[in-house]
Design a protein around this motif. Sequence first.
Motif, mmCIF file in Angstrom:
data_model
loop_
_atom_site.group_PDB
_atom_site.id
_atom_site.type_symbol
_atom_site.label_atom_id
_atom_site.label_comp_id
_atom_site.label_asym_id
_atom_site.label_seq_id
_atom_site.Cartn_x
_atom_site.Cartn_y
_atom_site.Cartn_z
ATOM 1 N N VAL A 58 -7.001 -13.306 -0.651
ATOM 2 C CA VAL A 58 -6.981 -12.115 -0.353
ATOM 3 C C VAL A 58 -7.881 -11.247 -1.470
ATOM 4 C CG1 VAL A 58 -5.228 -10.074 -0.321
ATOM 5 C CG2 VAL A 58 -4.657 -12.163 0.886
ATOM 6 N N GLU A 59 -8.750 -10.302 -0.751
ATOM 7 C CA GLU A 59 -9.274 -9.695 -1.767
ATOM 8 C C GLU A 59 -8.801 -8.299 -2.106
ATOM 9 O OE1 GLU A 59 -13.294 -8.893 0.089
ATOM 10 O OE2 GLU A 59 -13.592 -10.865 0.124
ATOM 11 N N SER A 60 -9.023 -7.783 -3.463
ATOM 12 C CA SER A 60 -8.502 -6.570 -4.052
ATOM 13 C C SER A 60 -9.446 -6.163 -5.110
ATOM 14 C CB SER A 60 -7.057 -6.631 -4.557
ATOM 15 O OG SER A 60 -6.151 -5.522 -4.644
ATOM 16 N N TYR A 61 -9.028 -5.280 -5.625
ATOM 17 C CA TYR A 61 -9.619 -4.408 -6.743
ATOM 18 C C TYR A 61 -8.568 -3.759 -7.552
ATOM 19 C CZ TYR A 61 -8.764 -0.641 -3.664
ATOM 20 O OH TYR A 61 -8.378 0.292 -2.923
ATOM 21 N N GLY A 62 -8.969 -3.202 -8.793
ATOM 22 C CA GLY A 62 -7.941 -2.449 -9.686
ATOM 23 C C GLY A 62 -8.721 -2.186 -11.098
ATOM 24 N N LEU A 63 -8.069 -1.603 -12.031
ATOM 25 C CA LEU A 63 -8.337 -1.059 -13.192
ATOM 26 C C LEU A 63 -7.557 -1.790 -14.331
ATOM 27 C CD1 LEU A 63 -8.669 2.820 -12.956
ATOM 28 C CD2 LEU A 63 -10.728 1.225 -13.084
ATOM 29 N N ILE A 224 -3.415 -5.582 -14.220
ATOM 30 C CA ILE A 224 -4.056 -4.740 -13.060
ATOM 31 C C ILE A 224 -3.325 -4.812 -12.107
ATOM 32 C CG2 ILE A 224 -6.244 -5.125 -11.953
ATOM 33 C CD1 ILE A 224 -6.124 -7.318 -14.727
ATOM 34 N N ARG A 225 -3.129 -3.569 -11.538
ATOM 35 C CA ARG A 225 -2.455 -3.171 -10.301
ATOM 36 C C ARG A 225 -3.350 -3.338 -9.101
ATOM 37 N NH1 ARG A 225 -1.012 1.761 -9.425
ATOM 38 N NH2 ARG A 225 0.670 1.722 -8.278
ATOM 39 N N LEU A 226 -3.274 -4.341 -8.206
ATOM 40 C CA LEU A 226 -3.921 -4.868 -7.121
ATOM 41 C C LEU A 226 -3.286 -4.125 -5.557
ATOM 42 C CD1 LEU A 226 -4.699 -8.575 -8.585
ATOM 43 C CD2 LEU A 226 -6.088 -6.211 -8.699
ATOM 44 N N PRO A 227 -3.931 -3.257 -5.086
ATOM 45 C CA PRO A 227 -3.425 -2.922 -3.798
ATOM 46 C C PRO A 227 -3.871 -4.211 -2.713
ATOM 47 C CG PRO A 227 -5.497 -1.943 -4.282
ATOM 48 C CD PRO A 227 -5.204 -2.792 -5.506
ATOM 49 N N VAL A 228 -2.758 -4.381 -1.900
ATOM 50 C CA VAL A 228 -3.029 -5.277 -0.878
ATOM 51 C C VAL A 228 -2.425 -4.748 0.450
ATOM 52 C CG1 VAL A 228 -2.132 -7.588 -0.125
ATOM 53 C CG2 VAL A 228 -2.724 -7.278 -2.443
ATOM 54 N N THR A 276 0.822 -2.148 -0.598
ATOM 55 C CA THR A 276 1.730 -2.806 -1.690
ATOM 56 C C THR A 276 0.915 -3.297 -2.576
ATOM 57 O OG1 THR A 276 3.138 -3.607 0.386
ATOM 58 C CG2 THR A 276 3.329 -4.901 -1.885
ATOM 59 N N TYR A 277 1.455 -2.902 -4.035
ATOM 60 C CA TYR A 277 0.874 -3.312 -5.098
ATOM 61 C C TYR A 277 1.401 -4.528 -5.945
ATOM 62 C CZ TYR A 277 -1.974 0.954 -5.411
ATOM 63 O OH TYR A 277 -2.756 1.952 -5.016
ATOM 64 N N LEU A 278 0.480 -5.487 -6.182
ATOM 65 C CA LEU A 278 0.796 -6.657 -6.983
ATOM 66 C C LEU A 278 0.261 -6.238 -8.349
ATOM 67 C CD1 LEU A 278 -0.271 -9.323 -4.245
ATOM 68 C CD2 LEU A 278 2.146 -8.275 -4.583
ATOM 69 N N VAL A 279 0.883 -6.898 -9.332
ATOM 70 C CA VAL A 279 0.513 -6.759 -10.728
ATOM 71 C C VAL A 279 0.246 -8.180 -11.171
ATOM 72 C CG1 VAL A 279 1.243 -6.080 -12.958
ATOM 73 C CG2 VAL A 279 2.117 -4.988 -11.074
ATOM 74 N N VAL A 301 -12.582 -3.944 -11.605
ATOM 75 C CA VAL A 301 -12.479 -5.719 -11.359
ATOM 76 C C VAL A 301 -12.316 -5.725 -9.722
ATOM 77 C CG1 VAL A 301 -11.921 -6.335 -13.707
ATOM 78 C CG2 VAL A 301 -10.291 -5.808 -12.098
ATOM 79 N N ASN A 302 -12.992 -6.753 -9.534
ATOM 80 C CA ASN A 302 -12.700 -7.305 -7.868
ATOM 81 C C ASN A 302 -11.766 -8.362 -8.155
ATOM 82 O OD1 ASN A 302 -14.189 -5.314 -6.462
ATOM 83 N ND2 ASN A 302 -15.950 -6.365 -7.191
ATOM 84 N N ALA A 303 -10.941 -8.610 -7.133
ATOM 85 C CA ALA A 303 -10.125 -9.665 -7.307
ATOM 86 C C ALA A 303 -9.846 -10.585 -6.282
ATOM 87 C CB ALA A 303 -8.870 -9.107 -7.719
ATOM 88 N N GLN A 304 -9.862 -11.712 -6.315
ATOM 89 C CA GLN A 304 -9.492 -12.716 -5.232
ATOM 90 C C GLN A 304 -8.267 -13.466 -5.397
ATOM 91 O OE1 GLN A 304 -11.119 -14.106 -2.495
ATOM 92 N NE2 GLN A 304 -12.999 -12.921 -2.641
ATOM 93 N N ILE A 305 -7.107 -12.958 -4.894
ATOM 94 C CA ILE A 305 -5.969 -13.743 -4.924
ATOM 95 C C ILE A 305 -5.799 -14.914 -4.003
ATOM 96 C CG2 ILE A 305 -3.246 -13.105 -4.677
ATOM 97 C CD1 ILE A 305 -3.898 -10.336 -4.665
ATOM 98 N N GLU A 306 -5.482 -16.108 -4.647
ATOM 99 C CA GLU A 306 -5.294 -17.397 -3.932
ATOM 100 C C GLU A 306 -4.119 -17.203 -3.004
ATOM 101 O OE1 GLU A 306 -4.632 -22.182 -4.883
ATOM 102 O OE2 GLU A 306 -4.049 -20.746 -6.316
#
Length: 399
Positions: A58-63, A224-228, A276-279, A301-306
């Motif tokens: 799952v792709e996401s992003y955050g500060l 990093i708060r990641l919106p999903v 929904t925000y994952l931390v 940052v760009n994030a790839q959640i497994e």
Amino acid sequence: MASKLKLTGITVAVVLVSGGIAAGLSAMKKPPEKKKEKDTTPAVVVQQNQVQTYLLNVESYGLVNPKYHTNLTAQVSGQVTQVADIFVKGGFVKQGELLARIDPNDYEAALTEAEASLAQARAALELERAQKRVAESEWERIKSNAKNEFVPTELYLRKPQLAEKLARFKAAEAGVKRAKRNLERTFIKAPYDALITARSVSLGSVVNMGSAIGELSSTKTAEIRLPVADKDIQFLENNGLNANVDLVASYQGKPTHWQGSIVRTEGVIDNKSRMTYLVAQVSDPYGLESASAPLRFGSYVNAQIEGLQIEGVSKVKTHLVNNGKLATYDSADNTLKFVDVEVIREQGEYAIVKGALSAQTQIIASNLKFPTDGMKLNKTSNAPSANEKPVAELAMKED
């Protein structure tokens, strides 16, 4: 009469000659060729299917933010008499390191006075205890000589006096404790390993209780708060808790990777973004305990959640799936056959599908106007599979 007969003979002769010429020409003419029937069978391009195990990341992003951020404030009043060299914006400090010092003279004097009061209270308490023992022994002597028994008062046995002296002693102890604490508060120390993000005092500044001293951010852990999107939560095991996260940001002009993990979910849907925000947390973001590149606070940052790992799925172009059906080419009789598939997930122009598809399945990559099950087809060529890059694209990258 003779001339009429002669004219008639000439006419007949001309007719006969013309007929003969026409017959000769007709005999020499070739018969018209028969036109071949035009083949109207649709020509299609097919691609070989690939059945594989797919990781639904799952792709996401955050500060990037510190886990702890503290505003240092003065707990006592006085003049700043010392400022450490490390107490500057951008400086790194260790837990317990001295940042600044407030003039301690008044607080040292207060501690001396409190200790003197404690000594007096201790002496008074010991004296009262001795007087209480004398009163008790006097009562024992009186009781042994008296004919009638009577009960002595607590005042006679000096119990209230002892309680008063004990209370004064405890108050004096509290006063010493308070004075020591105020003296300790003249030392401004780092509460944890931190990065100094602001400093509000200088040498000679006068501060009051509650005055701002500076700001610190913990360097032990970054968050990093990641919106999903809600529809992507289904692709995460245990709602993403403890999932590994690959973070990518630019450092010195180059994309750099950091590894983190999801530690919690905020448990609510944001009113504005409907996400929904994952931390996610990253340990030692500034690489102070390792040689890794620093993940600076404030970085985007760009994030790839497994995500979940699904077996036996295929990757096809999204437009090839229509109403849960995928057009395939049956090479046994050169016909079109529809296969029922379930779209697990859409990713851009591709869809991850699951159904009765094997490695031998040939997927029709051409767009047909009116496809019907069992219609005849002509296969013209094979297209690259959805997991292969076209030759033209590879050539462009090589150039």
